[in-house]
Design an enzyme around this catalytic site. Structure first.
Site, PDB file in Angstrom:
ATOM      1  N   GLN A 176       0.561  -9.227   9.649  1.00 10.15           N
ATOM      2  CA  GLN A 176       0.680  -8.693   8.283  1.00 10.15           C
ATOM      3  C   GLN A 176      -0.711  -8.464   7.706  1.00 10.15           C
ATOM      4  OE1 GLN A 176       3.967 -10.976   5.963  1.00 10.15           O
ATOM      5  NE2 GLN A 176       3.347 -12.306   7.631  1.00 10.15           N
ATOM      6  N   HIS A 236       1.170  -4.064   7.858  1.00  9.71           N
ATOM      7  CA  HIS A 236       0.766  -3.764   6.473  1.00  9.71           C
ATOM      8  C   HIS A 236      -0.520  -2.952   6.411  1.00  9.71           C
ATOM      9  CE1 HIS A 236       3.350  -7.350   4.841  1.00  9.71           C
ATOM     10  NE2 HIS A 236       4.062  -6.281   5.110  1.00  9.71           N
ATOM     11  N   CYS A 246      -9.367  17.553   6.020  1.00  8.24           N
ATOM     12  CA  CYS A 246      -9.010  18.748   5.227  1.00  8.24           C
ATOM     13  C   CYS A 246     -10.038  19.058   4.135  1.00  8.24           C
ATOM     14  CB  CYS A 246      -7.620  18.601   4.625  1.00  8.24           C
ATOM     15  SG  CYS A 246      -7.495  17.374   3.311  1.00  8.24           S
ATOM     16  N   GLY A 303       0.679 -19.067   9.821  1.00  7.98           N
ATOM     17  CA  GLY A 303      -0.067 -18.845   8.582  1.00  7.98           C
ATOM     18  C   GLY A 303       0.522 -17.809   7.664  1.00  7.98           C
TER      19      GLY A 303
END
Ligand code: BJW
Length: 236
Positions: free
Chosen positions: A92, A110, A140, A177
């Protein structure tokens, strides 16, 4: 043959590398309001403030190095694959400490702090230096469309098909964790349980999802993870 191992890591694994967690008493969300920084609505309303928050976090990450827990997981991956097992590390975390430690079968559900994404052309590129509302997309060339390549509340996390496929067939699942409060990651242990996997939790404290786990290793990740990896490889 070795089984299929899925590891989920959260901010606690990087705490001893000097990166803050989110919901501990000294965590980021104790100091900052996530509603003003970690939602697409916040970015649409005040992009400069959100860029400043992520610029500071990106700068803080420059000096961060993996700790013994990250290194042990990279060793586990190599050893497990050498035995013919399947392995997926789902983090994460938006830091790059697993990569620095040598992990390869890794997904950042994430996103990644060192990357940026163009809302115009959708290209994901390395975030070099500070982003602001006038920064041009390197592809772009349009200014004003770049955002941090992270997943905010209300957005769909990345690589969900790959992750659920691994969870639905895994034999071992370990959560390291993470507080187990943010979905969909908080539901991964249930999916692994339904698949018949053995569930291990490694954390300093009890979490929302602790009752579901078969084994608990209590302690700081930098010592608890290497000890668990050694024992896991010895018995498997
Ligand atoms: C140690 C240690 C040491 C410390 N050693 N351990 C109501 C019900 C259910 C869901 C929702 C709901 N309302 C809204 C939702 C959805 C929402 C959600 O879950 N909200 C909850 C808070 C209620 N989720 C979303 O919006 C997600 N998207 C989504 O659901 O899409 C729909 C969908 C559905 C189904 C399938 C697919 C999609 C998106 C979530 C995005 C989260 N983004 C953040 C910010 C990322 C960018 C950034 O970094 O700024 O991600 S928020 C933050 O929380 C970050 C983290 O990755 C995430 C998890 O935190 P983590 O890692 O667990 O950290 P902490 O601080 O919570 O815990 C640290 C743990 O470590 C503690 O347990 C300590 O004890 C431990 N620890 N030191 C070992 N040394």
């Amino acid at each position: 043959m070795a089984g299929s191992l899925v590891i989920l890591t959260g901010a606690g694994i990087s705490a001893e590398s000097g990166l803050g967690t989110f919901r501990d008493t000294d965590g980021l969300w104790a100091e900052f309001d996530w509603q003003e920084l970690a939602t697409p609505e916040a970015f649409a309303a005040r992009p400069a403030r959100v860029h400043a928050f992520y610029n500071a976090r990106r700068a803080n990450l420059t000096a961060a190095r993996p700790n013994a827990a990250h290194t042990a997981l990279a060793q586990l991956e190599r050893a497990w694959l050498a035995r013919g097992g399947d392995f997926l590390l789902v983090t994460q975390n938006v830091d790059d400490l697993h990569e620095q430690a040598g992990s390869e079968r890794l997904v950042h559900m994430h996103g990644e702090l060192k990357k940026m994404r163009c809302l115009g052309c959708h290209t994901v590129t390395d975030a070099v230096g500070e982003l602001d509302t006038g920064t041009c997309c390197p592809r772009c060339q349009q200014p004003g469309f770049l955002r941090p390549h992270v997943v905010w509340f209300g957005e769909i996390p990345l690589e969900m098909d790959l992750i659920f496929q691994a969870l639905e067939t895994c034999t071992h699942f370990a959560a390291i964790g993470t507080s187990g409060t943010v979905y969909p990651a908080a539901g991964f242990s249930e999916v692994a349980k339904r698949a018949g996997a053995h569930l291990t939790e490694i954390n300093l404290a009890q979490t929302e999802t602790s009752p579901l786990f078969d084994s608990h290793v209590s302690g700081p990740a930098s010592t608890a993870v290497p000890a668990w990896v050694e024992a896991f490889l010895a018995q498997g």
